[in-house]
Design a protein around this motif. Sequence first.
Motif, PDB file in Angstrom:
ATOM      1  N   THR A 225       0.835  -1.198   0.000  1.00 30.74           N
ATOM      2  CA  THR A 225       0.000   0.000   0.000  1.00 30.74           C
ATOM      3  C   THR A 225       0.869   1.248   0.000  1.00 30.74           C
ATOM      4  O   THR A 225       0.638   2.189  -0.765  1.00 30.74           O
ATOM      5  CB  THR A 225      -0.915   0.005   1.239  1.00 30.74           C
ATOM      6  OG1 THR A 225      -1.567  -1.254   1.308  1.00 30.74           O
ATOM      7  CG2 THR A 225      -1.943   1.108   1.152  1.00 30.74           C
ATOM      8  N   LEU A 226       1.895   1.232   0.824  1.00 34.42           N
ATOM      9  CA  LEU A 226       2.792   2.384   0.908  1.00 34.42           C
ATOM     10  C   LEU A 226       3.439   2.665  -0.445  1.00 34.42           C
ATOM     11  O   LEU A 226       3.500   3.804  -0.908  1.00 34.42           O
ATOM     12  CB  LEU A 226       3.867   2.104   1.963  1.00 34.42           C
ATOM     13  CG  LEU A 226       4.719   3.293   2.384  1.00 34.42           C
ATOM     14  CD1 LEU A 226       3.868   4.355   3.047  1.00 34.42           C
ATOM     15  CD2 LEU A 226       5.820   2.843   3.330  1.00 34.42           C
ATOM     16  N   MET A 227       3.885   1.609  -1.095  1.00 30.96           N
ATOM     17  CA  MET A 227       4.540   1.783  -2.393  1.00 30.96           C
ATOM     18  C   MET A 227       3.538   2.157  -3.479  1.00 30.96           C
ATOM     19  O   MET A 227       3.849   2.905  -4.392  1.00 30.96           O
ATOM     20  CB  MET A 227       5.295   0.505  -2.779  1.00 30.96           C
ATOM     21  CG  MET A 227       6.511   0.243  -1.932  1.00 30.96           C
ATOM     22  SD  MET A 227       7.666   1.639  -1.899  1.00 30.96           S
ATOM     23  CE  MET A 227       7.555   2.174  -0.219  1.00 30.96           C
ATOM     24  N   ASN A 228       2.309   1.631  -3.355  1.00 31.68           N
ATOM     25  CA  ASN A 228       1.278   2.009  -4.324  1.00 31.68           C
ATOM     26  C   ASN A 228       0.929   3.483  -4.220  1.00 31.68           C
ATOM     27  O   ASN A 228       0.604   4.130  -5.212  1.00 31.68           O
ATOM     28  CB  ASN A 228       0.020   1.156  -4.141  1.00 31.68           C
ATOM     29  CG  ASN A 228       0.192  -0.219  -4.755  1.00 31.68           C
ATOM     30  OD1 ASN A 228       1.024  -0.398  -5.646  1.00 31.68           O
ATOM     31  ND2 ASN A 228      -0.571  -1.186  -4.278  1.00 31.68           N
ATOM     32  N   ILE A 229       0.990   4.025  -3.001  1.00 33.37           N
ATOM     33  CA  ILE A 229       0.773   5.453  -2.822  1.00 33.37           C
ATOM     34  C   ILE A 229       1.872   6.221  -3.551  1.00 33.37           C
ATOM     35  O   ILE A 229       1.618   7.154  -4.307  1.00 33.37           O
ATOM     36  CB  ILE A 229       0.764   5.813  -1.315  1.00 33.37           C
ATOM     37  CG1 ILE A 229      -0.542   5.329  -0.684  1.00 33.37           C
ATOM     38  CG2 ILE A 229       0.946   7.318  -1.108  1.00 33.37           C
ATOM     39  CD1 ILE A 229      -0.606   5.490   0.808  1.00 33.37           C
ATOM     40  N   LEU A 230       3.080   5.765  -3.361  1.00 36.67           N
ATOM     41  CA  LEU A 230       4.223   6.415  -3.990  1.00 36.67           C
ATOM     42  C   LEU A 230       4.135   6.334  -5.518  1.00 36.67           C
ATOM     43  O   LEU A 230       4.473   7.276  -6.227  1.00 36.67           O
ATOM     44  CB  LEU A 230       5.500   5.721  -3.502  1.00 36.67           C
ATOM     45  CG  LEU A 230       6.809   6.466  -3.616  1.00 36.67           C
ATOM     46  CD1 LEU A 230       6.707   7.840  -2.991  1.00 36.67           C
ATOM     47  CD2 LEU A 230       7.903   5.662  -2.933  1.00 36.67           C
ATOM     48  N   GLY A 231       3.656   5.191  -5.991  1.00 35.70           N
ATOM     49  CA  GLY A 231       3.582   4.974  -7.434  1.00 35.70           C
ATOM     50  C   GLY A 231       2.311   5.510  -8.078  1.00 35.70           C
ATOM     51  O   GLY A 231       2.082   5.296  -9.267  1.00 35.70           O
ATOM     52  N   GLY A 232       1.473   6.179  -7.286  1.00 34.12           N
ATOM     53  CA  GLY A 232       0.275   6.794  -7.855  1.00 34.12           C
ATOM     54  C   GLY A 232      -0.851   5.820  -8.135  1.00 34.12           C
ATOM     55  O   GLY A 232      -1.804   6.149  -8.834  1.00 34.12           O
ATOM     56  N   VAL A 233      -0.773   4.598  -7.599  1.00 34.25           N
ATOM     57  CA  VAL A 233      -1.830   3.614  -7.842  1.00 34.25           C
ATOM     58  C   VAL A 233      -3.035   3.883  -6.930  1.00 34.25           C
ATOM     59  O   VAL A 233      -4.177   3.786  -7.353  1.00 34.25           O
ATOM     60  CB  VAL A 233      -1.310   2.174  -7.639  1.00 34.25           C
ATOM     61  CG1 VAL A 233      -2.389   1.155  -7.941  1.00 34.25           C
ATOM     62  CG2 VAL A 233      -0.096   1.931  -8.526  1.00 34.25           C
TER      63      VAL A 233
END
Lengths: 345, 503
Positions: free
Chosen positions: B46-54
């Motif tokens: 989730t944290l990385m998806n936030i970063l990746g704009g997902v």
Amino acid sequence: MRIQTNHRWLLFVLRNISLLLFVFIFVAFSLFNERFASLRNFENIILASADVGIVAIGMTFVLLTGGIDLSVGATMYITGAIVALMLEDGWGVAAAIPCGILAGTLWGCFNALLISRVRIIPFMVTLGTLTAGRGLGLLITESRHISVPNEMRFGAVRVFDLVPIPVLVFALMVLVAVVILKYTPFGRQIYAMGNDVEAAKKAGLDTTRLTAAVYIISGFCAAVASVISISQVGSVSASFGRGIEFQAIAASVLGGTSLFGGVGNVFPGTVIGILLIQMIQNGLIFMRVDLYLQEMVKALVILFAVFVDAQRMGLIKRLERRNIRLEKRIARPAEAKKLEWTAWQ
Amino acid sequence: MDDFILQFFGINKSFFGVKVLKNVNIEIRRGHVVGLIGENGAGKSTLMNILGGVVPFDSGKLLLDGQEYAPRNPAEAAQAGIAFIHQELNLFNNLSIAENFFISGFPKWGKTPLIDRKRIRLAAQEFLAQVDLNISPDMTVEKLSPGERQLVEVAKALSQDARIIIFDEPTTSLTARETERLFGIIERLKSAGKTIIYISHILRDVLRLADEIVVLRDGEVVKTGPKRAFNIQTMISSMVGRYLGTLYPERTSRPTDEMALEVRHLSKAGIVHDITFSLYKGEILGVFGLMGSGRSELAHILFGLDTHDSGEILVEGNPRNHRTPRKSIQQNMAFVTENRREEGLLMTATVAENMGLVALPRYATPLGGVLRQSLLAESIRNTVSSLRVKVNDAFQNQAKGLSGGNQQKVVLGKWLMNNPSILIVDEPTRGVDVGAKYEIYSIINEIAAKGAAVLFISSEIEELIGVCDRILVMGVGEILGQFSRAEFNRERILQTAFREGGK
């Protein structure tokens, strides 16, 4: 390079199955009847391929995205009906043809809208527009058989006394399609989308627009094919364009286009496919096969093509996975030891 | 003054009322490698998806280079210089490498609508060189090995001018050699000033690569600090929130001396050579080997997925040489493949459908073969609860929504419902977090305690030493050595695998 020797031939055969089939069937028919292998007969085959071939070009675009367009026959009928009715009303060819093509393209737009915006699956949408389109055609022609004036019957006219107009149009459209698919961003994005829609979205491609475009292209191709067909046949009847979707899909698939999307091409693929189908039909006539039986034989060949497609995709995948493994396997223990040691250092 | 490229301040995120990220604060320095670890479901993705704009975040602040940053879609994140290299790669297999690099924005040839092929080829070549790939940019991606694809994905990130590159479990499908190569590239990217976020369950890799380590648990940052503040043991204990004294459950049962499976001089040209071993009821027999040692191929032959040229296979004393998966299942053999995503599970089917698959014939009426639904549902429910599969509704939820560990439990459950007497497991804990690993070991233990024979194939020596009664070492398609529990020794097993030992 990483293909193992005993699989290389098998992979070669699987990848070029349509071309090999083409040669095989040509030789078989030629042995059966010496007149089959004449230049004149070959020209007949190409002439008969033009209209279905043009439909198949559009179909290839659609199949490349993993979709399907069943409505092409109906689109042909709508275009044909409008052209024939306008000519009957005294309009000139120069007015009737553009209007007919516009109508067919609009029918494609209708598919595009329902599939890309309303998000109904292509199979159902185009099955619906197939039925509706046929109905519309029957409605406006009152299911009459309409003959067209001589100026519309340009199917046998040869440009520079050499190439018949239908063949020229077919060739031009193949050329344009090849350029679009191979050398433009739009073409490459169609392949990308057909390979993996989710990844295409992540890469920022406008998949809605791409999806819409292929159905519009398919509608346009069917409309052009309709005009070509009228120019050769000289009339529009209630059965005009019926069943053409089957042949167009079969031509694409025979030519190596996968129904799962992302794989295939117009040239040589689809062109070989359509020539193959017409050659079979032509050969069956030479062999004086019963007219009703011909349809069944043709259908069998087409089913065989789809079967081969499924088998081929699976088999190529399996063979190549094996190959990757075998490449990693290191036959000489001494070298293996060295490599693995360096890996663990 | 610290030079932070990326700062998370009090990031919160909920899905359907469930808090998945709670007040997350992380600061990442430019040009560092940050290891992000945590159990499945800890909130890493989730944290990385936030970063990746997902996905968007609910509250908090995200600063990129000191500027506020809230990407609305992946394209915006890419523009901001953030590249996400997913576990499942996002390459188009049917296109060439160069086309993959430029798919979302091809350079045109002059004023024509055509692609400038020469330019993309040259550009691609340059970026491939940066990751040490000496292959033609015109090569289609499907012809590349998994390792090469991974590097192509890295080169693609470089071609899009990425400043922050996120790796999510990049090594799961790579060989040892390819992994080494990837690590070399990561080091190089770092010295070129790129910032790397590295997510992995393989803790020793994280320890080796990272400058700083961030541990997430239940959506919170529980520990963060420079690498020297961590070792494998502290990483694990902060991930699971308790001290795991033992990583492996105690073996409670002993092997019997009744033979379950015997293999004599089994050979297949180019694959395996002269394999001889016996597997006893109640025994857990480990097979250690690196990728390409023939361990998985051996399992395929035993289960009937592949043929053999010579040698004998005896199941419970009877020769059973003509093998097919169907016959194997009838002989109560079970096979948990190393490739659960592609071969082990029907990802879009429900958990229950997956579980019922193998044992289905057992739940049909003797006449007519009608499925006894309630009976099947009952035992699916029992298996789900006895294996502690974390799923809301086994009959509604799809397998692909589960975490790696829970997916693996579903695969195990599918076979256990058929009461196997011989169980072959191939890399059962790959991509599975520490907590779930323990549970999988316990499940395998219990199966052995009930009298089944287990063949446990793995490339992790530690887990074989922790779980098995005996270990066979394979390399170049042969059995290179055998160790009983008393002789277990990490060094010696490795030496044998590399043929540096007694042989």
